[in-house]
Design a protein around this motif. Structure first.
Motif, PDB file in Angstrom:
ATOM      1  N   HIS A 184       0.862  -1.195   0.000  1.00 55.21           N
ATOM      2  CA  HIS A 184       0.000   0.000   0.000  1.00 55.21           C
ATOM      3  C   HIS A 184       0.891   1.235   0.000  1.00 55.21           C
ATOM      4  CE1 HIS A 184      -3.183   2.793   0.957  1.00 55.21           C
ATOM      5  NE2 HIS A 184      -4.088   1.809   0.919  1.00 55.21           N
ATOM      6  N   ALA A 185       0.669   2.124  -0.957  1.00 53.74           N
ATOM      7  CA  ALA A 185       1.543   3.292  -1.114  1.00 53.74           C
ATOM      8  C   ALA A 185       1.461   4.240   0.085  1.00 53.74           C
ATOM      9  CB  ALA A 185       1.176   4.037  -2.403  1.00 53.74           C
ATOM     10  N   ALA A 186       0.301   4.283   0.756  1.00 51.43           N
ATOM     11  CA  ALA A 186       0.120   5.231   1.865  1.00 51.43           C
ATOM     12  C   ALA A 186       0.541   4.655   3.212  1.00 51.43           C
ATOM     13  CB  ALA A 186      -1.338   5.679   1.926  1.00 51.43           C
ATOM     14  N   ALA A 187       0.867   3.365   3.278  1.00 55.75           N
ATOM     15  CA  ALA A 187       1.130   2.716   4.560  1.00 55.75           C
ATOM     16  C   ALA A 187       2.260   3.377   5.343  1.00 55.75           C
ATOM     17  CB  ALA A 187       1.413   1.226   4.341  1.00 55.75           C
ATOM     18  N   PRO A 188       3.448   3.677   4.750  1.00 56.81           N
ATOM     19  CA  PRO A 188       4.524   4.314   5.545  1.00 56.81           C
ATOM     20  C   PRO A 188       4.109   5.668   6.123  1.00 56.81           C
ATOM     21  CG  PRO A 188       5.395   3.411   3.494  1.00 56.81           C
ATOM     22  CD  PRO A 188       3.903   3.353   3.373  1.00 56.81           C
ATOM     23  N   GLY A 189       3.440   6.480   5.304  1.00 58.87           N
ATOM     24  CA  GLY A 189       3.016   7.789   5.794  1.00 58.87           C
ATOM     25  C   GLY A 189       1.989   7.679   6.911  1.00 58.87           C
ATOM     26  N   ILE A 190       1.064   6.742   6.768  1.00 64.03           N
ATOM     27  CA  ILE A 190       0.054   6.553   7.811  1.00 64.03           C
ATOM     28  C   ILE A 190       0.716   6.093   9.111  1.00 64.03           C
ATOM     29  CG2 ILE A 190      -1.911   5.120   8.497  1.00 64.03           C
ATOM     30  CD1 ILE A 190      -2.805   5.168   5.573  1.00 64.03           C
ATOM     31  N   PHE A 191       1.683   5.198   9.024  1.00 66.20           N
ATOM     32  CA  PHE A 191       2.366   4.708  10.217  1.00 66.20           C
ATOM     33  C   PHE A 191       3.072   5.851  10.944  1.00 66.20           C
ATOM     34  CE2 PHE A 191       6.241   3.012  12.208  1.00 66.20           C
ATOM     35  CZ  PHE A 191       5.658   2.132  13.114  1.00 66.20           C
ATOM     36  N   ALA A 192       3.768   6.700  10.175  1.00 65.44           N
ATOM     37  CA  ALA A 192       4.461   7.832  10.796  1.00 65.44           C
ATOM     38  C   ALA A 192       3.466   8.783  11.461  1.00 65.44           C
ATOM     39  CB  ALA A 192       5.282   8.571   9.739  1.00 65.44           C
ATOM     40  N   THR A 193       2.333   9.006  10.804  1.00 68.02           N
ATOM     41  CA  THR A 193       1.312   9.906  11.375  1.00 68.02           C
ATOM     42  C   THR A 193       0.752   9.353  12.674  1.00 68.02           C
ATOM     43  OG1 THR A 193       0.696  10.688   9.160  1.00 68.02           O
ATOM     44  CG2 THR A 193      -0.911  11.002  10.929  1.00 68.02           C
ATOM     45  N   LEU A 194       0.415   8.055  12.673  1.00 73.81           N
ATOM     46  CA  LEU A 194      -0.141   7.442  13.883  1.00 73.81           C
ATOM     47  C   LEU A 194       0.889   7.412  15.013  1.00 73.81           C
ATOM     48  CD1 LEU A 194      -2.219   4.458  12.430  1.00 73.81           C
ATOM     49  CD2 LEU A 194      -3.008   6.721  13.113  1.00 73.81           C
ATOM     50  N   LYS A 195       2.143   7.204  14.664  1.00 70.34           N
ATOM     51  CA  LYS A 195       3.193   7.166  15.673  1.00 70.34           C
ATOM     52  C   LYS A 195       3.343   8.531  16.349  1.00 70.34           C
ATOM     53  CE  LYS A 195       7.931   5.470  16.301  1.00 70.34           C
ATOM     54  NZ  LYS A 195       9.105   4.917  15.611  1.00 70.34           N
ATOM     55  N   ASP A 196       3.313   9.601  15.522  1.00 68.74           N
ATOM     56  CA  ASP A 196       3.396  10.957  16.085  1.00 68.74           C
ATOM     57  C   ASP A 196       2.178  11.261  16.952  1.00 68.74           C
ATOM     58  OD1 ASP A 196       5.794  11.356  14.817  1.00 68.74           O
ATOM     59  OD2 ASP A 196       4.931  12.427  13.107  1.00 68.74           O
ATOM     60  N   ALA A 197       0.993  10.829  16.513  1.00 66.46           N
ATOM     61  CA  ALA A 197      -0.223  11.078  17.285  1.00 66.46           C
ATOM     62  C   ALA A 197      -0.165  10.350  18.627  1.00 66.46           C
ATOM     63  CB  ALA A 197      -1.447  10.638  16.492  1.00 66.46           C
ATOM     64  N   GLN A 198       0.376   9.128  18.618  1.00 65.34           N
ATOM     65  CA  GLN A 198       0.464   8.358  19.858  1.00 65.34           C
ATOM     66  C   GLN A 198       1.473   8.997  20.810  1.00 65.34           C
ATOM     67  OE1 GLN A 198      -0.273   4.224  19.491  1.00 65.34           O
ATOM     68  NE2 GLN A 198       1.403   3.658  20.853  1.00 65.34           N
ATOM     69  N   ARG A 199       2.544   9.515  20.274  1.00 64.51           N
ATOM     70  CA  ARG A 199       3.526  10.204  21.133  1.00 64.51           C
ATOM     71  C   ARG A 199       2.910  11.474  21.713  1.00 64.51           C
ATOM     72  NH1 ARG A 199       9.083  10.280  21.744  1.00 64.51           N
ATOM     73  NH2 ARG A 199       9.871  12.246  22.583  1.00 64.51           N
ATOM     74  N   GLY A 200       2.134  12.179  20.856  1.00 66.41           N
ATOM     75  CA  GLY A 200       1.447  13.370  21.352  1.00 66.41           C
ATOM     76  C   GLY A 200       0.471  13.037  22.461  1.00 66.41           C
ATOM     77  N   TYR A 201      -0.209  11.901  22.323  1.00 69.58           N
ATOM     78  CA  TYR A 201      -1.123  11.445  23.385  1.00 69.58           C
ATOM     79  C   TYR A 201      -0.351  11.269  24.684  1.00 69.58           C
ATOM     80  CZ  TYR A 201      -4.131   8.252  26.017  1.00 69.58           C
ATOM     81  OH  TYR A 201      -4.891   7.659  27.001  1.00 69.58           O
ATOM     82  N   ALA A 202       0.801  10.605  24.606  1.00 73.74           N
ATOM     83  CA  ALA A 202       1.590  10.350  25.812  1.00 73.74           C
ATOM     84  C   ALA A 202       2.060  11.662  26.442  1.00 73.74           C
ATOM     85  CB  ALA A 202       2.786   9.457  25.472  1.00 73.74           C
ATOM     86  N   ASP A 203       2.509  12.615  25.621  1.00 80.26           N
ATOM     87  CA  ASP A 203       2.965  13.900  26.153  1.00 80.26           C
ATOM     88  C   ASP A 203       1.833  14.634  26.863  1.00 80.26           C
ATOM     89  OD1 ASP A 203       5.560  13.596  25.273  1.00 80.26           O
ATOM     90  OD2 ASP A 203       5.181  14.544  23.332  1.00 80.26           O
ATOM     91  N   MET A 204       0.649  14.658  26.234  1.00 77.77           N
ATOM     92  CA  MET A 204      -0.471  15.402  26.816  1.00 77.77           C
ATOM     93  C   MET A 204      -0.973  14.745  28.092  1.00 77.77           C
ATOM     94  SD  MET A 204      -2.708  16.718  23.539  1.00 77.77           S
ATOM     95  CE  MET A 204      -2.743  15.147  22.681  1.00 77.77           C
ATOM     96  N   ARG A 205      -1.132  13.425  28.073  1.00 79.81           N
ATOM     97  CA  ARG A 205      -1.644  12.745  29.273  1.00 79.81           C
ATOM     98  C   ARG A 205      -0.622  12.766  30.399  1.00 79.81           C
ATOM     99  NH1 ARG A 205      -6.483  12.969  30.099  1.00 79.81           N
ATOM    100  NH2 ARG A 205      -6.244  11.338  31.670  1.00 79.81           N
ATOM    101  N   GLY A 206       0.669  12.662  30.055  1.00 82.73           N
ATOM    102  CA  GLY A 206       1.705  12.729  31.087  1.00 82.73           C
ATOM    103  C   GLY A 206       1.750  14.098  31.755  1.00 82.73           C
ATOM    104  N   SER A 207       1.680  15.164  30.942  1.00 80.44           N
ATOM    105  CA  SER A 207       1.691  16.523  31.499  1.00 80.44           C
ATOM    106  C   SER A 207       0.450  16.776  32.345  1.00 80.44           C
ATOM    107  CB  SER A 207       1.774  17.549  30.367  1.00 80.44           C
ATOM    108  OG  SER A 207       2.959  17.389  29.624  1.00 80.44           O
ATOM    109  N   TRP A 208      -0.709  16.297  31.874  1.00 80.48           N
ATOM    110  CA  TRP A 208      -1.943  16.485  32.626  1.00 80.48           C
ATOM    111  C   TRP A 208      -1.906  15.713  33.948  1.00 80.48           C
ATOM    112  CZ3 TRP A 208      -5.756  19.438  33.611  1.00 80.48           C
ATOM    113  CH2 TRP A 208      -6.941  18.963  34.188  1.00 80.48           C
ATOM    114  N   SER A 209      -1.395  14.492  33.919  1.00 88.12           N
ATOM    115  CA  SER A 209      -1.302  13.700  35.143  1.00 88.12           C
ATOM    116  C   SER A 209      -0.391  14.379  36.156  1.00 88.12           C
ATOM    117  CB  SER A 209      -0.781  12.293  34.829  1.00 88.12           C
ATOM    118  OG  SER A 209      -1.674  11.609  33.968  1.00 88.12           O
ATOM    119  N   ARG A 210       0.712  14.922  35.685  1.00 92.17           N
ATOM    120  CA  ARG A 210       1.613  15.639  36.598  1.00 92.17           C
ATOM    121  C   ARG A 210       0.918  16.866  37.187  1.00 92.17           C
ATOM    122  NH1 ARG A 210       7.885  17.319  36.359  1.00 92.17           N
ATOM    123  NH2 ARG A 210       7.767  18.984  37.891  1.00 92.17           N
TER     124      ARG A 210
END
Length: 604
Positions: A184-210
């Motif tokens: 699938h031509a879009a698979a690498p780009g989608i993976f990178a996007t989801l990975k960044d979104a998941q990291r953003g989730y961790a940053d936001m939830r970690g900061s909020w928990s603190r």
């Protein structure tokens, strides 16, 4: 016979008729067949022409239908492209995901003549739009004013947002990735996007928990200056327990809402999420440790209670903050190591404080009350049962007798104590504390006041350590230590009697003259000296109160003093009253034994 011949003849006639009929039918069919052949030869050219026209008509119809399908598909792709580029709406999420599914299907089965690369880019754009919505929803659930107050209140993502996030995450997990759709031509780009979104989730939830835990952490450290040490340590342990609860809750939430829930990515994401929590723990514990180190003698039990509470959380911390996150940095273990050092320092320093308080003070004012160090020691010993495990563990680490700071040999001359000997080493340490404290009477230069001082302080120790209910330190004191404390009380009481009343008893002693009697002058001197000394005792006891906080013990001491002094005075008076040693005996015998008894009892 004639009948049979007749039947045979009839049969022959019928047979002849049948043959004639058959010949006629054959002739008719032959003629019909020839006509059919002629007809077929006549219509064959027309049939061939008709088949060609029918086939051409079918092809034309199929072509027209195909043209209509292509035109409608182009219109549909244009509409879906507009929908994808506009982005998903929370209330129209299903329509958006359905459009992406159709585009993915057209690429997978090559059912569309639309350029596959353009379609793949459109799918990737749709995936980015969905992750933007995902990030926006997570940000909304990780913002605002954190819950406050002394009671712990977790702040997870609101249910209204979860109702949108759950189907969104379920669809994001179906998007093509290199591992599942390598072509699938879009698979690498989608993976990178989801990975960044998941990291953003961790940053936001970690900061909020603190943010949710930070205010309460500061409050716990501030309160540690005002509450007793054991309570302060328990409050800090409760705060750490709440921190672990938040981490565990966030792990469950991450497992549910992570777009990439694979076992190779989830631990890394969780490690990012809990890093702010680990940093918050370290900074808060550092603030608490700084408070303890500024005044260790005051905050000893804060250190011990904190160490004791955190030790019970070690396995839970390892499971949540290390194993699940794949981390090696162990903030709790490092914190416990620092606290252990502070706790080890507290034992010899406490003994040093006792020795310093017991040292003679030049020019100091006379005091016979309960010494501050005595009160502190009682509080210290009675608080130990609340942190017994931490104290015993730290003492084993320090080593039996090493709390003496090199001043003597170890308490135990037997084998080195280790695991399982916690009670023994605790008894040794408490015995040393008590034996060191009993030297405080040396701070008094005047024996009489020193005797009262010692009696008051030893009695205070005995009452509050051995006799109070419910028992506290007595459960930890070994029998020899308890017996020694009882013996010290008896010795202190005897020393008090000796220092305060022996001169009185000596004044009543007989000193015979050369003729074996007692002269009048001597008797006058003895009575004068006795009552002068009694007056001094009374004046001294007005300044030096005996056992002021123990009425029962004070009455007992008064009874014993009466039994010591009054009978001797009564015998002495009875013995010499009739000798007419003076024309005015009342001048020398200022009080009767009964009045002396009353005055002595008034002292107690």
């Amino acid at each position: 016979m004639d009948d049979e011949a007749a039947e045979i003849e009839l049969l022959e006639q019928n047979l002849n008729k049948t043959k004639q009929i058959s010949q006629r039918m054959i002739s008719i069919l032959t003629n019909f067949d020839s006509r059919l052949n002629k007809l077929e030869q006549s219509i064959r050219p027309l049939h061939s022409s008709t088949q060609l026209l029918t086939r051409r008509a079918g092809n034309i119809e199929s072509t027209l239908q195909r043209i209509d399908e292509v035109a409608s598909r182009q219109d549909g792709i244009a509409a879906e492209e507009a929908l994808i580029l506009r982005g998903p709406q929370p209330n129209q999420l299903r329509a958006y995901t359905d459009a992406l599914e159709r585009l993915n299907t057209s690429i997978a089965f090559k059912a569309s003549d639309f350029d596959s690369r353009d379609t793949a880019r459109l799918v990737e754009t749709g995936a980015k739009k969905l992750t933007q919505l995902y990030t926006k929803l997570v940000a909304e659930g990780s913002s605002g004013v954190p819950p406050g107050g002394p009671d712990f209140q977790p702040s997870p993502i609101p249910s209204t947002l979860l109702n949108t996030l759950r189907p969104l995450v379920a669809f994001l997990r179906t998007l093509p990735l290199p591992a599942t759709h390598p072509s699938h031509a879009a698979a690498p780009g989608i993976f990178a996007t989801l990975k960044d979104a998941q990291r953003g989730y961790a940053d936001m939830r970690g900061s909020w928990s603190r943010k949710c835990l930070e205010t309460e952490g500061r409050r716990v450290v501030d309160r540690a200056e005002t509450v007793d040490g054991v309570s302060g340590g328990l409050e800090f342990g409760l705060w750490v327990d709440n921190l672990l609860t938040v981490a565990e809750t966030e792990y469950d939430l991450l497992s549910e809402l992570a777009p990439l829930p694979g076992s190779s990515i989830l631990p890394t994401t969780f490690a990012i999420l809990i890093t702010p929590l680990g940093t918050l723990f370290s900074s808060t514990l550092s603030s608490l440790s700084a408070l303890i180190k500024r005044s260790l003698h005051r905050h000893t039990f804060l250190a011990l209670s904190t160490f004791n509470t955190l030790s019970t959380l070690q396995s839970r911390w390892d499971d949540t903050m290390l194993r699940r996150a794949g981390r090696r940095e162990n903030e709790l273990k490092e914190g416990l190591h620092g606290l252990r050092g502070v706790c080890l320092r507290s034992f010899p320093e406490f003994l040093a404080d006792i020795k310093l308080a017991a040292a003679p003070k030049a020019g100091g004012e006379i005091s016979v009350g309960i010494a501050d160090i005595t009160v502190s020691t009682v509080k210290y010993l009675n608080a130990i049962p609340d942190v017994q495990d931490a104290v015993a563990s730290a003492l084993l680490t320090l080593g039996d007798g090493n709390w003496k700071m090199g001043e003597g040999m170890q308490v135990s001359k037997g084998p080195k104590l280790g695991e399982g000997d916690e009670q023994i080493i605790l008894e040794h340490y408490l015995c040393n504390v008590l034996s060191t404290l009993t030297t405080i009477s040396r701070s008094q230069k005047r024996p009489t006041f020193g005797a009262v001082f010692l009696l008051n302080n030893v009695s205070y120790l005995r009452t509050h350590l051995l006799l109070d209910e419910p028992p506290r330190a007595s459960t930890l004191l070994a029998r020899p230590a308890q017996d020694a404390l009882h013996s010290a009380f008896r010795t202190a009481k005897a020393g008090y009697f000796d220092a305060a009343f022996t001169p009185l008893m000596q004044a009543l002693g007989d000193e015979p003259n050369a003729r074996g009697g007692v002269s009048k002058a001597v008797l006058k001197e003895k009575f004068t000296r006795f009552f002068d000394l009694l007056e001094e005792v009374v004046e001294r006891h007005r300044v030096a109160r005996v056992l002021p906080d123990d009425e029962e013990a004070r009455e007992t001491v008064g009874d014993e003093v009466v039994r010591l002094v009054v009978p001797s005075l009564d015998r002495f008076v009875q013995k010499h009253r009739d000798k007419e040693f003076s024309k005015n005996p009342q001048k020398y015998i200022k009080m009767t034994p009964e009045e002396v008894e009353t005055q002595i009892r008034s002292l107690y």
